[in-house]
Design a protein around this motif. Structure first.
Motif, PDB file in Angstrom:
ATOM      1  N   PRO A  80     -23.396  -3.483   2.401  1.00 46.99           N
ATOM      2  CA  PRO A  80     -24.125  -4.551   1.687  1.00 46.99           C
ATOM      3  C   PRO A  80     -23.329  -5.854   1.621  1.00 46.99           C
ATOM      4  CG  PRO A  80     -23.510  -2.770   0.171  1.00 46.99           C
ATOM      5  CD  PRO A  80     -23.166  -2.325   1.543  1.00 46.99           C
ATOM      6  N   CYS A  81     -22.009  -5.737   1.588  1.00 45.17           N
ATOM      7  CA  CYS A  81     -21.198  -6.964   1.565  1.00 45.17           C
ATOM      8  C   CYS A  81     -21.293  -7.718   2.892  1.00 45.17           C
ATOM      9  CB  CYS A  81     -19.746  -6.616   1.258  1.00 45.17           C
ATOM     10  SG  CYS A  81     -19.492  -6.063  -0.429  1.00 45.17           S
ATOM     11  N   LEU A  82     -21.332  -6.979   3.989  1.00 42.08           N
ATOM     12  CA  LEU A  82     -21.496  -7.615   5.299  1.00 42.08           C
ATOM     13  C   LEU A  82     -22.830  -8.347   5.399  1.00 42.08           C
ATOM     14  CD1 LEU A  82     -20.051  -4.877   7.669  1.00 42.08           C
ATOM     15  CD2 LEU A  82     -19.270  -7.245   7.520  1.00 42.08           C
ATOM     16  N   VAL A  83     -23.877  -7.709   4.912  1.00 39.91           N
ATOM     17  CA  VAL A  83     -25.205  -8.328   4.931  1.00 39.91           C
ATOM     18  C   VAL A  83     -25.183  -9.613   4.106  1.00 39.91           C
ATOM     19  CG1 VAL A  83     -27.609  -8.039   4.220  1.00 39.91           C
ATOM     20  CG2 VAL A  83     -26.412  -6.159   5.359  1.00 39.91           C
ATOM     21  N   THR A  84     -24.612  -9.556   2.920  1.00 34.81           N
ATOM     22  CA  THR A  84     -24.521 -10.733   2.047  1.00 34.81           C
ATOM     23  C   THR A  84     -23.683 -11.834   2.695  1.00 34.81           C
ATOM     24  OG1 THR A  84     -24.711  -9.301   0.117  1.00 34.81           O
ATOM     25  CG2 THR A  84     -23.872 -11.502  -0.269  1.00 34.81           C
ATOM     26  N   LYS A  85     -22.622 -11.429   3.363  1.00 36.09           N
ATOM     27  CA  LYS A  85     -21.756 -12.404   4.040  1.00 36.09           C
ATOM     28  C   LYS A  85     -22.508 -13.084   5.187  1.00 36.09           C
ATOM     29  CE  LYS A  85     -17.528 -13.824   5.565  1.00 36.09           C
ATOM     30  NZ  LYS A  85     -16.349 -14.186   4.890  1.00 36.09           N
ATOM     31  N   ILE A  86     -23.214 -12.310   6.000  1.00 33.75           N
ATOM     32  CA  ILE A  86     -23.913 -12.850   7.170  1.00 33.75           C
ATOM     33  C   ILE A  86     -25.108 -13.704   6.759  1.00 33.75           C
ATOM     34  CG2 ILE A  86     -25.280 -12.208   9.203  1.00 33.75           C
ATOM     35  CD1 ILE A  86     -23.332  -9.745   9.427  1.00 33.75           C
ATOM     36  N   ILE A  87     -25.895 -13.211   5.788  1.00 38.07           N
ATOM     37  CA  ILE A  87     -27.101 -13.942   5.379  1.00 38.07           C
ATOM     38  C   ILE A  87     -26.772 -15.097   4.433  1.00 38.07           C
ATOM     39  CG2 ILE A  87     -29.270 -13.762   4.078  1.00 38.07           C
ATOM     40  CD1 ILE A  87     -29.552 -10.927   5.203  1.00 38.07           C
ATOM     41  N   GLY A 124     -23.517 -16.125   3.427  1.00 40.52           N
ATOM     42  CA  GLY A 124     -22.220 -16.792   3.570  1.00 40.52           C
ATOM     43  C   GLY A 124     -21.258 -16.526   2.431  1.00 40.52           C
ATOM     44  N   LYS A 125     -21.517 -15.495   1.650  1.00 40.89           N
ATOM     45  CA  LYS A 125     -20.664 -15.184   0.505  1.00 40.89           C
ATOM     46  C   LYS A 125     -19.389 -14.463   0.955  1.00 40.89           C
ATOM     47  CE  LYS A 125     -23.633 -16.593  -2.583  1.00 40.89           C
ATOM     48  NZ  LYS A 125     -23.388 -17.717  -3.417  1.00 40.89           N
ATOM     49  N   PRO A 126     -18.255 -14.832   0.410  1.00 41.49           N
ATOM     50  CA  PRO A 126     -17.008 -14.132   0.747  1.00 41.49           C
ATOM     51  C   PRO A 126     -16.985 -12.738   0.110  1.00 41.49           C
ATOM     52  CG  PRO A 126     -16.597 -15.774  -0.944  1.00 41.49           C
ATOM     53  CD  PRO A 126     -18.042 -15.917  -0.532  1.00 41.49           C
ATOM     54  N   TYR A 127     -16.221 -11.857   0.733  1.00 42.24           N
ATOM     55  CA  TYR A 127     -16.046 -10.542   0.109  1.00 42.24           C
ATOM     56  C   TYR A 127     -14.660  -9.985   0.370  1.00 42.24           C
ATOM     57  CZ  TYR A 127     -16.639  -7.444   4.225  1.00 42.24           C
ATOM     58  OH  TYR A 127     -16.489  -6.766   5.402  1.00 42.24           O
ATOM     59  N   VAL A 128     -14.263  -9.113  -0.545  1.00 38.36           N
ATOM     60  CA  VAL A 128     -12.971  -8.428  -0.476  1.00 38.36           C
ATOM     61  C   VAL A 128     -13.259  -6.958  -0.233  1.00 38.36           C
ATOM     62  CG1 VAL A 128     -10.902  -7.792  -1.797  1.00 38.36           C
ATOM     63  CG2 VAL A 128     -11.898 -10.082  -2.055  1.00 38.36           C
ATOM     64  N   LEU A 129     -12.518  -6.366   0.685  1.00 35.18           N
ATOM     65  CA  LEU A 129     -12.676  -4.956   1.027  1.00 35.18           C
ATOM     66  C   LEU A 129     -11.479  -4.172   0.522  1.00 35.18           C
ATOM     67  CD1 LEU A 129     -13.985  -2.568   2.596  1.00 35.18           C
ATOM     68  CD2 LEU A 129     -12.723  -3.369   4.614  1.00 35.18           C
ATOM     69  N   SER A 130     -11.753  -3.136  -0.244  1.00 30.32           N
ATOM     70  CA  SER A 130     -10.706  -2.204  -0.667  1.00 30.32           C
ATOM     71  C   SER A 130     -10.691  -1.064   0.349  1.00 30.32           C
ATOM     72  CB  SER A 130     -11.023  -1.672  -2.070  1.00 30.32           C
ATOM     73  OG  SER A 130     -10.125  -0.637  -2.405  1.00 30.32           O
ATOM     74  N   TYR A 131      -9.636  -0.999   1.158  1.00 32.60           N
ATOM     75  CA  TYR A 131      -9.516   0.010   2.218  1.00 32.60           C
ATOM     76  C   TYR A 131      -8.457   1.009   1.768  1.00 32.60           C
ATOM     77  CZ  TYR A 131      -9.343   1.786   7.013  1.00 32.60           C
ATOM     78  OH  TYR A 131      -9.423   2.575   8.130  1.00 32.60           O
ATOM     79  N   GLY A 132      -8.937   2.124   1.172  1.00 29.09           N
ATOM     80  CA  GLY A 132      -8.035   3.035   0.467  1.00 29.09           C
ATOM     81  C   GLY A 132      -7.391   4.138   1.263  1.00 29.09           C
ATOM     82  N   TYR A 133      -7.962   4.493   2.415  1.00 29.91           N
ATOM     83  CA  TYR A 133      -7.373   5.545   3.244  1.00 29.91           C
ATOM     84  C   TYR A 133      -7.978   5.492   4.632  1.00 29.91           C
ATOM     85  CZ  TYR A 133     -11.589   8.201   1.974  1.00 29.91           C
ATOM     86  OH  TYR A 133     -12.880   8.608   1.780  1.00 29.91           O
ATOM     87  N   ARG A 134      -7.498   6.328   5.536  1.00 23.35           N
ATOM     88  CA  ARG A 134      -7.987   6.367   6.909  1.00 23.35           C
ATOM     89  C   ARG A 134      -9.279   7.170   6.969  1.00 23.35           C
ATOM     90  NH1 ARG A 134      -4.373   5.984  11.270  1.00 23.35           N
ATOM     91  NH2 ARG A 134      -6.292   6.331  12.452  1.00 23.35           N
TER      92      ARG A 134
END
Length: 188
Positions: free
Chosen positions: A9-16, A18-28
Motif C-alpha cells: 500500500p505504501c508503494l501505491v501511495t508513493k506512485i499515485i 507522491g507521498k514519501p514512505y519509510v520501510l522497516s525491513y526486519g529480517y530476510r
C-alpha cells in the motif's frame, strides 16, 4: 511500512500520490520463505524486495548485516536502528534472586512461535546433551507443538508448553527463568 508486506500500500501511495514512505525491513524474508519451502512466496518476495527498497525514502534495519544485504538494492537512505529492550522490566526481582539458589533445576525459557524457523528441536537436544538438571518452558503455539512435546518425552526432558501470553504479562515470565534462549534460524 512495517515489514515487507506493508510496502504494497505504501508503494501505491508513493506512485499515485507522491507521498514519501519509510520501510522497516526486519529480517530476510526470502530466507524465511525458502526455509518454509514456500517457493511462490520466495519468488514474490524477491521481486517485491527490490521495488520496495528502491522506492522507499528510508529503509530501517535492526542490524549491520541487514544493512549490508540491502545495499545491493541501492536504497536512498538506510538507518540502522537496533531492536530495543527495556532491561529494567526484565530484571529478576530480589525475591526471585533469593529463591534461585533453592531451585534444584535451571529454568530455560523460549517465547515465540513453535515453528521450524525457531529451531526448537535443537534446543531440546542441546538440553538433553548437557544434563537432566534443566526444565524447559516454551511459551507460544504452532504447528510443531506436539512434535516438540514428543521429542522432549523421548529424550526425558522436562518440557512445559504454555499458551501465548499477552505482552504486558511476559516480563513476569522472563523474570522467573534463569536463561532465555532464542535458537532461531532467521530473526531480525
Amino acid at each position: 511500512a512495517v515489514h515487507l508486506t506493508g510496502a504494497v500500500p505504501c508503494l501505491v501511495t508513493k506512485i499515485i500520490g507522491g507521498k514519501p514512505y519509510v520501510l522497516s525491513y526486519g529480517y530476510r524474508y526470502d530466507l524465511f520463505a525458502k526455509l518454509e519451502n514456500k517457493w511462490l512466496q520466495w519468488l514474490l518476495v524477491k521481486l517485491l524486495t527490490s521495488i520496495a527498497i528502491k522506492f522507499a525514502d528510508v529503509v530501517m534495519v535492526p542490524t549491520k548485516e541487514l544493512k549490508t544485504h540491502i545495499e545491493k538494492y541501492k536504497p536512498k537512505k538506510i538507518a540502522v536502528i537496533p531492536n530495543g529492550v527495556d532491561i529494567e522490566k526484565y530484571n529478576p526481582s530480589s525475591m526471585l534472586n533469593c529463591s534461585r539458589g533453592l531451585r534444584p533445576r535451571v529454568i530455560v525459557l523460549f517465547v515465540g512461535r513453535l515453528e521450524r524457523q525457531k529451531n526448537l528441536d535443537v534446543l531440546i537436544k542441546a538440553v538433553a546433551d548437557l544434563n537432566r538438571n534443566a526444565k524447559l518452558i516454551f511459551v507460544g503455539d504452532g504447528s510443531l507443538k506436539e512434535k516438540l512435546i514428543k521429542l522432549a518425552e523421548k529424550l526425558k526432558i522436562d518440557l512445559e508448553v504454555k499458551d501465548s501470553i499477552p505482552n504486558d504479562q511476559l516480563p513476569k515470565v522472563y523474570q522467573q527463568a534463569d536463561i532465555f534462549v532464542l535458537p532461531s534460524l532467521i530473526e531480525g
